[in-house]
Design an enzyme around this catalytic site. Structure first.
Site, short mmCIF file in Angstrom:
data_model
loop_
_atom_site.label_atom_id
_atom_site.label_comp_id
_atom_site.label_asym_id
_atom_site.label_seq_id
_atom_site.Cartn_x
_atom_site.Cartn_y
_atom_site.Cartn_z
N THR A 113 -28.56 1.48 -44.33
CA THR A 113 -29.17 1.21 -45.65
C THR A 113 -28.73 2.35 -46.58
OG1 THR A 113 -31.13 2.29 -44.76
CG2 THR A 113 -31.18 -0.10 -44.89
N THR A 148 -33.75 2.14 -41.97
CA THR A 148 -34.64 2.91 -42.84
C THR A 148 -34.74 2.22 -44.19
OG1 THR A 148 -33.93 4.93 -41.76
CG2 THR A 148 -34.98 5.16 -43.91
N CYS A 290 -29.19 10.13 -43.90
CA CYS A 290 -30.66 10.04 -43.97
C CYS A 290 -31.21 10.88 -45.12
CB CYS A 290 -31.29 10.53 -42.67
SG CYS A 290 -30.69 9.71 -41.23
N1 SAJ Z 1 -29.58 21.12 -43.89
C1 SAJ Z 1 -29.74 22.26 -44.66
N2 SAJ Z 1 -30.76 23.10 -44.36
C2 SAJ Z 1 -31.63 22.84 -43.33
C3 SAJ Z 1 -31.46 21.67 -42.57
C4 SAJ Z 1 -30.43 20.82 -42.86
O1 SAJ Z 1 -28.98 22.51 -45.59
O2 SAJ Z 1 -32.53 23.65 -43.09
C5 SAJ Z 1 -28.49 20.20 -44.23
C6 SAJ Z 1 -27.53 19.99 -43.07
O3 SAJ Z 1 -26.48 20.92 -43.13
C7 SAJ Z 1 -27.03 18.57 -43.34
C8 SAJ Z 1 -28.22 17.89 -44.00
O4 SAJ Z 1 -29.07 18.93 -44.48
O5 SAJ Z 1 -25.95 18.57 -44.25
C9 SAJ Z 1 -29.02 16.99 -43.05
O6 SAJ Z 1 -29.27 17.77 -41.92
P1 SAJ Z 1 -30.35 17.27 -40.79
O7 SAJ Z 1 -30.47 18.36 -39.79
O8 SAJ Z 1 -31.56 16.79 -41.44
O9 SAJ Z 1 -29.55 16.14 -40.05
P2 SAJ Z 1 -29.65 14.58 -40.15
O10 SAJ Z 1 -29.24 14.03 -41.46
O11 SAJ Z 1 -28.95 14.08 -38.96
O12 SAJ Z 1 -31.21 14.31 -40.05
C10 SAJ Z 1 -31.76 13.77 -38.91
C11 SAJ Z 1 -32.86 12.94 -39.48
N3 SAJ Z 1 -33.28 11.96 -38.52
C12 SAJ Z 1 -33.63 10.75 -38.98
O13 SAJ Z 1 -33.63 10.45 -40.14
C13 SAJ Z 1 -34.02 9.76 -37.97
C14 SAJ Z 1 -34.02 13.79 -39.92
O14 SAJ Z 1 -35.20 12.97 -40.08
C15 SAJ Z 1 -34.36 14.86 -38.93
O15 SAJ Z 1 -35.37 15.69 -39.51
C16 SAJ Z 1 -33.14 15.70 -38.67
O16 SAJ Z 1 -32.17 14.81 -38.06
C17 SAJ Z 1 -33.47 16.85 -37.75
O17 SAJ Z 1 -34.64 17.28 -37.77
O18 SAJ Z 1 -32.55 17.37 -37.14
#
Ligand code: SAJ
Length: 454
Positions: A113, A148, A290
């Site tokens: 989505t 989502t 996400c």
């Molecule tokens: N990021 C930052 N600072 C942080 C954490 C992440 O800049 O403190 C950036 C990362 O570099 C990346 C983006 O944000 O570019 C997203 O990072 P993410 O760790 O949230 O990874 P995602 O997108 O794979 O998020 C998933 C999500 N899972 C689902 O939606 C089911 C999110 O809900 C989770 O919180 C996350 O994983 C997680 O906790 O690792």
């Protein structure tokens, strides 16, 4: 005084043999149940493999014929080792034809989505999946949507498409529930089997069926007392929460760069507080399918219903500007050398949106590359996980062609870069977009270092 009643955990009374026999009987019963997963990406494929592992007869549908053919040959590079071995011995019927849905007792929709360029929701994949399900839907089937979505999408978009294309009526002829996916790509601790889930349904029958299905495949808690719109909202809230917190530390980083305060030292110290604080880290931007996407679904839906989410919108604006902030860190260094971006050769280390994965969706690195190239910079990208875009095959070759380095993804390989390596390749400055290098070591070695907030 009333006798203290101790509840004895029944399972403890059963011998391992009895438990194993019970599980075998449940598996045999499940085998009669046919589960079809629609959409075999990072959410659907692990889910299909898990359902099969737990005894269900599973079919997998995807519109991407190349993916279906690869899966039929046991090929899915994005899976972790355990999932790869499940795939190798899998009997899942992978199909490109939506007729596979006709045999399903349970259909699980796991399609993307995304958002359009203007950040408005793009429900096309979900509408198409719902149409395919509707056209083949049989009475008595349980339809589960894991994609989502913002509150309202299931009841206002998905269910009407299912009913229109099947001639069936929800809750009378088929069951429906929403169970938002919670996959964290690359996470070795929390997998599809162990992440707790929430279920929203609008009838007890659908709720019971959905809860029973997920409890039969998960080794995690299943909360099933929500309405559909509440379950849709849970995912929005989870991810907007993360986006806002990242925006908070990104704003701090930009402020502390002015103040000459190391934001990482401050966040590390604040993280010693055992309550009331949750660590997030500043960086060159927020990527993935996400976090930078989901908040727009909520913003858009609320706006259509007369409410403007200022705070969530501002967080998105702050995070969207971080790639530009990262480029400005380089521009500041060039300015001191009386140079322009158009005179710089920049090694862009990392294209993936987060560490040690290959997924580049919404990656800030792609924005950095695009904006640098627009300014005339020679950008030399290198990502060990995303080789399609690499200019050179090795990190060394990439560094040898550059004068400056921007680290956009904190892959393990890049975290091991030392000042000696950069000096060897005459790199003048490093912009550490993920604050993953040791600032003091680089400064001591005479290499100009700029982090994000340090
Ligand atoms: N990021 C930052 N600072 C942080 C954490 C992440 O800049 O403190 C950036 C990362 O570099 C990346 C983006 O944000 O570019 C997203 O990072 P993410 O760790 O949230 O990874 P995602 O997108 O794979 O998020 C998933 C999500 N899972 C689902 O939606 C089911 C999110 O809900 C989770 O919180 C996350 O994983 C997680 O906790 O690792």
């Amino acid at each position: 005084m009333s006798k203290k009643v101790t509840t004895i955990d029944e399972r403890r009374l059963k011998t391992p043999i009895i438990l194993a026999t019970e599980e075998k009987r449940k598996q045999a019963k499940r085998r009669e149940q046919n589960v079809v997963v629609v959409g075999l990406g990072y959410v659907g494929l692990p889910l299909a493999l898990l359902a099969e592992k737990k005894g269900f007869t599973v079919g997998g549908l995807d519109i991407n014929l190349g993916k279906i053919n690869a899966l039929k040959n046991g090929l899915a590079p994005e899976l972790n080792a355990d999932e790869q071995s499940l795939l190798k011995k899998s009997k899942i019927k992978f199909s490109h034809s939506d007729r596979i849905i006709k045999d399903a007792d349970v259909v699980i929709v796991c399609v993307p989505t995304p958002v359009h360029k203007d950040h408005t929701p793009d429900l096309k994949p979900l509408r198409e999946a719902a149409t395919a399900v509707g056209k083949n839907l049989q009475p008595g089937t349980l339809v589960l949507v894991e994609s989502t979505v913002n509150p309202g999408v299931c009841q206002e978009t998905v269910i009407p498409i299912l009913e229109k294309n099947s001639g069936l009526k929800v809750e009378e002829d088929f069951f429906f529930a929403h169970c938002p996916e919670r996959i964290n790509p690359g996470d070795k601790n929390f997998t599809v089997a162990t992440i707790p889930r929430v279920i929203g349904a609008d009838s007890e029958a659908s709720r019971r069926k959905a809860a029973s299905f997920y409890r039969s495949i998960l080794d995690a808690d299943v909360v099933s007392n929500l309405e559909i719109r509440e379950a849709e909202s849970v995912k929005m809230v989870e991810n907007a929460f993360r986006d806002i917190n990242i925006a908070f530390v990104n704003e701090l980083a930009m402020s502390f760069d002015r103040l000459g305060i190391d934001v990482l030292h401050v966040i590390d110290a604040a993280s010693t507080k055992p309550f009331g604080f949750m660590t997030h880290l500043p960086g060159c931007g927020v990527g993935g399918h996400c976090i930078p996407v989901d908040p727009y679904y909520l913003i858009d839906y609320a706006k259509k219903n007369g409410f403007s989410h200022r705070f969530i919108k501002t967080a998105r604006e702050i995070n969207n500007q971080m790639p530009f902030y990262t480029i400005n860190r380089l521009k500041g260094i060039l300015r001191d050398k009386d140079k322009k971006l158009s005179e710089a050769n920049v090694a862009l280390l990392g294209l993936a949106y987060k560490r040690d994965i290959s997924d580049c969706r919404e990656s800030p690195a792609l924005v950095i590359a695009e904006k640098l190239r627009a300014a005339g910079t020679k950008v030399i990208p290198f990502d060990p996980f995303y080789t399609e875009e690499n200019t050179y095959l090795t990190l060394e070759d990439t560094l040898s062609a550059a004068d400056y380095v921007i680290v956009a993804t904190d892959h393990t390989l890049f975290r091991e870069i030392t000042p000696e390596i950069l000096k060897h390749y005459n790199i003048e400055a490093v912009i550490d977009g993920r604050n993953c290098l040791s600032k003091d070591d680089f400064v001591k070695a005479g290499i100009i270092y700029r982090g994000i907030g340090r």
